[in-house]
Write an enzyme that holds these catalytic residues in place. Structure first.
Site, PDB file in Angstrom:
ATOM      1  NE  ARG A  41       7.419  -3.294   5.575  1.00  0.00           N
ATOM      2  CZ  ARG A  41       8.611  -3.759   5.944  1.00  0.00           C
ATOM      3  NH1 ARG A  41       8.752  -5.038   6.266  1.00  0.00           N
ATOM      4  NH2 ARG A  41       9.661  -2.954   5.986  1.00  0.00           N
ATOM      5  CG  HIS A  42       2.776   2.005   4.251  1.00  0.00           C
ATOM      6  ND1 HIS A  42       1.861   2.416   3.303  1.00  0.00           N
ATOM      7  CD2 HIS A  42       2.208   2.281   5.451  1.00  0.00           C
ATOM      8  CE1 HIS A  42       0.797   2.923   3.909  1.00  0.00           C
ATOM      9  NE2 HIS A  42       0.987   2.848   5.211  1.00  0.00           N
ATOM     10  CB  VAL A  43       7.155  -2.755   1.540  1.00  0.00           C
ATOM     11  CG1 VAL A  43       6.178  -3.751   0.924  1.00  0.00           C
ATOM     12  CG2 VAL A  43       8.602  -3.169   1.275  1.00  0.00           C
ATOM     13  NE  ARG A  80      -0.989  -1.000   4.800  1.00  0.00           N
ATOM     14  CZ  ARG A  80      -1.242  -0.315   5.904  1.00  0.00           C
ATOM     15  NH1 ARG A  80      -1.975   0.780   5.838  1.00  0.00           N
ATOM     16  NH2 ARG A  80      -0.761  -0.691   7.059  1.00  0.00           N
ATOM     17  CB  THR A 133       9.157   2.109   1.569  1.00  0.00           C
ATOM     18  OG1 THR A 133      10.079   3.202   1.428  1.00  0.00           O
ATOM     19  CG2 THR A 133       7.909   2.599   2.304  1.00  0.00           C
TER      20      THR A 133
END
Length: 309
Positions: A70-72, A12, A45
């Site tokens: 996950r923010h990645v 995300r 990230t």
């Protein structure tokens, strides 16, 4: 019966509606019995090679069917010998995303938990109340590149050049969207995004739109709206457009692909009137007003091909 992917990754993008979607996923995972794997890491990230290998190993060994979020930045599972999962994501107008993030870091949202103080405890008062126009017009680091080059790396990947604003990262991001993402939606058309996710991934997203439209859920969703947002001056907005040229090229590319996909599946929903696009450096969009003449390929065959990628 179509096979459904048992490994889905939602890497995300920050401030693109992901908290709303994760709230929906928590409800859907209980309702449909899939494994929702979330991460408490929100500010890392970009990963080293060893960190990529470790994360891919942890994701790949999760109980299936799973949806990992996950923010990645994009991870290439096949590079490390893993099975490439199905990717999904949502992006939004780059300036809108930037402004939402700018004020969220300073003032949080309507949940009233003072989360902005938790996120940025070391932020000095003069920085917290820095006028957005001053930040842009005087070229503060937060309001200039490379920090404005934010969305593209989520799709370009972990290569160091993915962090450099330019054609290389842009084209690699487009390629990954085409080859590895089942759907990249537009936040401004979230209901249509949810409709297509329900169509493509029913094991995960069946009934998502009815849940989203439920008044009680909408009440919860409203609590995540950023507070104290103000609109920069027209001059400052124009400067942001110039600095975010590649972000906008990517955004409009994704938007056109999303509209083509909507038309392919007969989606003709009404959306809010968009803000005027910065025509001075972005080429005119593809025309999508007329029905698309595709080869004789039924919708189920198209989905099956996507699942086999």
């Amino acid at each position: 019966v179509l096979p459904f992917p048992s490994q889905v990754v939602y890497n995300r993008v920050g401030k693109c509606g992901s908290r709303t979607v994760v709230l929906l996923l928590r409800i859907l995972s209980e309702k449909h019995g899939f494994n929702l794997v979330t991460s408490d890491i929100h500010n890392k990230t970009r990963l080293t090679k060893n960190e990529q290998m470790e994360l891919i190993k942890n994701i790949s060994t999760a109980e299936q069917p799973y949806l990992f979020t996950r923010h990645v930045h994009f991870l290439n599972f096949s590079r490390f010998g893993g099975d490439q999962p199905v990717y999904i994501n949502i992006i939004r107008d780059p300036v809108s995303r930037f402004l939402s993030n700018y004020f969220f870091r300073r003032f949080g949202d309507w949940r009233g938990e003072q989360n902005h103080m938790i996120r940025t405890p070391s932020m000095r008062q003069e920085e917290r109340y820095l006028d957005i126009n001053v930040c842009i017009l005087e070229n503060y680091p937060e309001c200039s590149n490379p920090r404005l080059f934010y969305i593209i790396p989520y799709f370009c990947g972990q290569h160091p050049r993915c962090r450099e604003p330019g054609e290389w990262a842009l084209e690699r991001a487009k390629l990954n969207v085409n080859e590895n993402f089942l759907l990249v939606g537009i936040l401004e058309e979230l209901e249509d995004v949810l409709l297509l996710l329900e169509r493509f991934l029913p094991h995960y997203f069946k009934d998502v739109l009815s849940i989203y439209k439920n008044p009680e859920h909408r009440k919860l969703g409203n609590l995540t709206v950023t507070v104290k947002k103000t609109v920069p001056s027209p001059e400052a907005i124009q400067i942001l457009y110039q600095r975010m040229r590649y972000e906008y090229e990517f955004y409009y590319y994704v938007k056109e692909q999303f509209h083509l996909l909507k038309r392919k599946f007969g989606l003709k929903s009404h959306i809010r009137k968009p803000r005027p696009r910065p025509e001075f450096f972005i080429p005119s969009p593809l025309e999508t007003e007329e029905p698309i003449d595709d080869e004789e390929e039924d919708d189920e065959k198209w989905l099956e091909d996507i699942y086999k990628r």
